[in-house]
Design a protein around this motif. Structure first.
Motif, PDB file in Angstrom:
ATOM      1  N   ALA A   9      82.075  73.205  35.401  1.00  0.00           N
ATOM      2  CA  ALA A   9      83.106  74.235  35.396  1.00  0.00           C
ATOM      3  C   ALA A   9      83.915  74.121  34.122  1.00  0.00           C
ATOM      4  CB  ALA A   9      84.029  74.065  36.613  1.00  0.00           C
ATOM      5  N   PRO A  10      83.988  75.171  33.293  1.00  0.00           N
ATOM      6  CA  PRO A  10      84.716  75.100  32.024  1.00  0.00           C
ATOM      7  C   PRO A  10      86.180  74.743  32.241  1.00  0.00           C
ATOM      8  CG  PRO A  10      83.358  77.083  32.141  1.00  0.00           C
ATOM      9  CD  PRO A  10      83.352  76.463  33.504  1.00  0.00           C
ATOM     10  N   GLY A  11      86.692  73.891  31.360  1.00  0.00           N
ATOM     11  CA  GLY A  11      88.105  73.531  31.438  1.00  0.00           C
ATOM     12  C   GLY A  11      88.457  72.736  32.670  1.00  0.00           C
ATOM     13  N   ALA A  12      87.457  72.029  33.231  1.00  0.00           N
ATOM     14  CA  ALA A  12      87.679  71.350  34.507  1.00  0.00           C
ATOM     15  C   ALA A  12      88.300  69.975  34.353  1.00  0.00           C
ATOM     16  CB  ALA A  12      86.353  71.222  35.265  1.00  0.00           C
ATOM     17  N   GLY A  13      88.572  69.564  33.121  1.00  0.00           N
ATOM     18  CA  GLY A  13      89.225  68.270  32.937  1.00  0.00           C
ATOM     19  C   GLY A  13      88.407  67.110  33.426  1.00  0.00           C
ATOM     20  N   GLY A  14      87.090  67.099  33.129  1.00  0.00           N
ATOM     21  CA  GLY A  14      86.241  65.983  33.529  1.00  0.00           C
ATOM     22  C   GLY A  14      85.461  66.230  34.792  1.00  0.00           C
ATOM     23  N   LEU A  15      85.702  67.342  35.475  1.00  0.00           N
ATOM     24  CA  LEU A  15      84.974  67.632  36.704  1.00  0.00           C
ATOM     25  C   LEU A  15      83.542  68.042  36.380  1.00  0.00           C
ATOM     26  CD1 LEU A  15      86.164  69.665  39.734  1.00  0.00           C
ATOM     27  CD2 LEU A  15      84.075  70.351  38.590  1.00  0.00           C
ATOM     28  N   LYS A  46      56.035  61.702  48.198  1.00  0.00           N
ATOM     29  CA  LYS A  46      56.168  61.725  46.746  1.00  0.00           C
ATOM     30  C   LYS A  46      57.616  61.981  46.363  1.00  0.00           C
ATOM     31  CE  LYS A  46      54.294  63.875  42.575  1.00  0.00           C
ATOM     32  NZ  LYS A  46      53.302  64.837  42.031  1.00  0.00           N
ATOM     33  N   ARG A  47      58.311  62.747  47.188  1.00  0.00           N
ATOM     34  CA  ARG A  47      59.718  63.042  46.917  1.00  0.00           C
ATOM     35  C   ARG A  47      60.585  62.326  47.937  1.00  0.00           C
ATOM     36  NH1 ARG A  47      60.837  68.560  44.789  1.00  0.00           N
ATOM     37  NH2 ARG A  47      60.510  67.314  42.914  1.00  0.00           N
ATOM     38  N   LEU A  48      61.566  61.570  47.449  1.00  0.00           N
ATOM     39  CA  LEU A  48      62.430  60.817  48.356  1.00  0.00           C
ATOM     40  C   LEU A  48      63.521  61.678  48.954  1.00  0.00           C
ATOM     41  CD1 LEU A  48      61.039  58.385  46.926  1.00  0.00           C
ATOM     42  CD2 LEU A  48      63.185  57.167  47.213  1.00  0.00           C
ATOM     43  N   GLY A  49      64.046  62.626  48.180  1.00  0.00           N
ATOM     44  CA  GLY A  49      65.123  63.442  48.719  1.00  0.00           C
ATOM     45  C   GLY A  49      65.890  64.168  47.641  1.00  0.00           C
ATOM     46  N   GLN A  50      67.138  64.452  47.944  1.00  0.00           N
ATOM     47  CA  GLN A  50      68.014  65.167  47.008  1.00  0.00           C
ATOM     48  C   GLN A  50      69.389  64.536  47.038  1.00  0.00           C
ATOM     49  OE1 GLN A  50      67.937  69.466  47.077  1.00  0.00           O
ATOM     50  NE2 GLN A  50      70.095  69.627  46.525  1.00  0.00           N
ATOM     51  N   LEU A  51      70.009  64.454  45.864  1.00  0.00           N
ATOM     52  CA  LEU A  51      71.361  63.928  45.751  1.00  0.00           C
ATOM     53  C   LEU A  51      72.247  64.956  45.064  1.00  0.00           C
ATOM     54  CD1 LEU A  51      72.550  60.400  44.827  1.00  0.00           C
ATOM     55  CD2 LEU A  51      73.433  62.322  43.497  1.00  0.00           C
ATOM     56  N   ASP A  52      73.374  65.282  45.696  1.00  0.00           N
ATOM     57  CA  ASP A  52      74.385  66.163  45.108  1.00  0.00           C
ATOM     58  C   ASP A  52      75.625  65.331  44.832  1.00  0.00           C
ATOM     59  OD1 ASP A  52      72.722  68.429  45.588  1.00  0.00           O
ATOM     60  OD2 ASP A  52      73.402  68.445  47.668  1.00  0.00           O
ATOM     61  N   CYS A  53      76.214  65.508  43.658  1.00  0.00           N
ATOM     62  CA  CYS A  53      77.391  64.723  43.288  1.00  0.00           C
ATOM     63  C   CYS A  53      78.436  65.606  42.632  1.00  0.00           C
ATOM     64  CB  CYS A  53      77.002  63.594  42.339  1.00  0.00           C
ATOM     65  SG  CYS A  53      78.414  62.611  41.752  1.00  0.00           S
ATOM     66  N   LEU A  54      79.657  65.519  43.136  1.00  0.00           N
ATOM     67  CA  LEU A  54      80.812  66.151  42.509  1.00  0.00           C
ATOM     68  C   LEU A  54      81.671  65.029  41.939  1.00  0.00           C
ATOM     69  CD1 LEU A  54      82.612  68.577  41.864  1.00  0.00           C
ATOM     70  CD2 LEU A  54      83.589  68.380  44.150  1.00  0.00           C
ATOM     71  N   ASP A  55      81.751  64.977  40.622  1.00  0.00           N
ATOM     72  CA  ASP A  55      82.450  63.899  39.918  1.00  0.00           C
ATOM     73  C   ASP A  55      83.828  64.381  39.499  1.00  0.00           C
ATOM     74  OD1 ASP A  55      83.321  61.899  38.146  1.00  0.00           O
ATOM     75  OD2 ASP A  55      81.267  61.444  37.531  1.00  0.00           O
ATOM     76  N   LEU A  56      84.864  63.707  40.034  1.00  0.00           N
ATOM     77  CA  LEU A  56      86.248  64.068  39.727  1.00  0.00           C
ATOM     78  C   LEU A  56      86.928  62.985  38.898  1.00  0.00           C
ATOM     79  CD1 LEU A  56      87.222  65.297  43.318  1.00  0.00           C
ATOM     80  CD2 LEU A  56      86.550  66.718  41.385  1.00  0.00           C
ATOM     81  N   GLY A  57      86.159  62.291  38.099  1.00  0.00           N
ATOM     82  CA  GLY A  57      86.727  61.198  37.312  1.00  0.00           C
ATOM     83  C   GLY A  57      86.527  59.880  38.018  1.00  0.00           C
ATOM     84  N   ASN A  58      87.604  59.300  38.570  1.00  0.00           N
ATOM     85  CA  ASN A  58      87.455  58.033  39.296  1.00  0.00           C
ATOM     86  C   ASN A  58      87.246  58.254  40.789  1.00  0.00           C
ATOM     87  OD1 ASN A  58      90.008  58.871  39.995  1.00  0.00           O
ATOM     88  ND2 ASN A  58      90.973  56.870  39.739  1.00  0.00           N
ATOM     89  N   THR A  59      86.997  59.489  41.186  1.00  0.00           N
ATOM     90  CA  THR A  59      86.660  59.833  42.566  1.00  0.00           C
ATOM     91  C   THR A  59      85.398  60.683  42.548  1.00  0.00           C
ATOM     92  OG1 THR A  59      88.971  59.801  43.294  1.00  0.00           O
ATOM     93  CG2 THR A  59      87.423  61.043  44.650  1.00  0.00           C
ATOM     94  N   ARG A  60      84.465  60.365  43.442  1.00  0.00           N
ATOM     95  CA  ARG A  60      83.217  61.123  43.485  1.00  0.00           C
ATOM     96  C   ARG A  60      82.840  61.422  44.928  1.00  0.00           C
ATOM     97  NH1 ARG A  60      82.960  56.953  40.026  1.00  0.00           N
ATOM     98  NH2 ARG A  60      82.641  57.443  37.813  1.00  0.00           N
ATOM     99  N   ILE A  61      82.278  62.602  45.139  1.00  0.00           N
ATOM    100  CA  ILE A  61      81.694  62.968  46.428  1.00  0.00           C
ATOM    101  C   ILE A  61      80.189  62.978  46.237  1.00  0.00           C
ATOM    102  CG2 ILE A  61      81.605  64.648  48.298  1.00  0.00           C
ATOM    103  CD1 ILE A  61      84.211  65.840  47.257  1.00  0.00           C
TER     104      ILE A  61
END
Length: 329
Positions: A9-15, A46-61
């Motif tokens: 996301a533009p201008g997200a400050g590290g997001l 052959k495929r283990l799965g899927q990982l989704d990550c939302l990185d908020l700096g020192n906090t991640r989902i």
């Protein structure tokens, strides 16, 4: 070896928001570099799965969906804790704990070892937090529970597990829409709101009259298998193939005790587990090698697979591709 897409996301400050399709256990660990971790594939695919990550700096989902069973062994760094929940599955194991019930969430403290067995079809979700910040606020809200920080893995029965699940969906959806539409987002604001939600989840808990201490047999099984696996890993690192006799001798238990422990630990016999461990080693070797540097035969024999046709069959059964396809990719 993997498909990877990132949305920012533009201008997200590290997001940042990214989704990764996982087709090798090492990738599942590599895309989570904030936690020291090693992953092993334990069921076919052959495929283990899927990982989704939302990185908020020192906090991640982080949200992971497993198409194949995986074991994750690692340790959290200093000043990082996690809160997590998972699909209810009787075969899931979070260190010495099972998946719990519909109200269970898990707290994992800083500097803690973990050993997680995640069956195929299970989704796990965790949020990593600054532990000092989290505990400082949690002690204000519920000093009786949080004055002394829990160590290791601590299951909590929360009144607000649904709030946890809903918050994850909302945060992912909001970030995805912003990335797609080019809208600016303030990562710090999102991080603070998420922290407040997690505090509500973690500090409003349901009393558990039965206590949270796991059964002694399960704790013993975990201890036995962790010692056996560490011994096996050390032997493989030295290109020396461990046997069941070696494991029993190293841990000081009978074969029957070792069998029962591994059934509780990963739902399979120690012999099957050792073979899968060696197959994972071969696959990692083939992925990291160039076709001119290593042959399939060399990699197979290095880890004790002398019957090459059976090895090729077992390899394809485990990873849904031939070893030569892995080497050539």
């Amino acid at each position: 070896m993997n498909e990877h897409s990132r949305k920012q996301a533009p201008g997200a400050g590290g997001l940042s928001l990214h989704s990764t399709l996982i087709d090798h256990a090492a990738i599942q660990a590599a895309v989570q570099p904030w936690i020291e971790m090693e992953c092993f594939q334990l069921s076919r695919g052959k495929r283990l799965g899927q990982l989704d990550c939302l990185d908020l700096g020192n906090t991640r989902i982080v949200r992971e969906y497993q198409h194949a069973t995986v074991q994750k062994i690692g340790a959290t760094p200093g000043n990082l804790c996690t809160l997590s929940f998972c699909t209810l599955d009787r075969d899931l194991r979070f260190s010495e704990h099972d998946a719990g019930d519909a109200d269970t969430v898990f707290f994992l403290s800083e500097n803690s070892e973990f050993d997680i067995h995640v069956p195929a079809g299970v989704q796990t979700t965790y949020i990593s937090l600054d532990q000092d910040e989290f505990l400082s606020a949690a002690r204000v809200l519920n000093p009786a529970q949080w004055e002394t920080a829990p160590q290791g893995v601590q299951p909590l029965r929360s009144n607000h597990k649904a709030l946890f699940s809903d918050a994850v969906e909302i945060w992912f959806k909001t970030a995805s829409v912003a990335a797609r539409q080019g809208g600016a987002m303030d990562a710090d604001v999102m991080r603070r709101l998420l922290l407040q939600t997690m505090l509500q989840v973690a500090t409003t808990t349901i009393p558990d009259d039965a206590g949270t201490v796991p059964a002694a047999a399960r704790v013993r099984a975990l201890r036995i298998c962790r010692q056996a696996c560490a011994f096996a890993e050390d032997r493989l690192e030295a290109d020396d193939l461990p046997t069941i006799v070696d494991l029993c001798t190293a841990v000081g238990v009978s074969e029957r005790t070792l069998q029962y422990a591994f059934r509780s630990y990963v739902g399979m016999s120690p012999l099957v587990y050792l073979r899968l461990l060696r197959l994972n080693r071969v696959r990692t070797t083939l992925i990291e090698a160039s076709p001119g540097e290593m042959t399939v035969t060399e990699a197979a024999m290095r880890y004790g697979f002398l019957h090459l046709s059976r090895f090729a069959r077992d390899y394809r059964h485990a990873f849904d591709e031939s070893p030569s396809e892995t080497l050539a990719a």
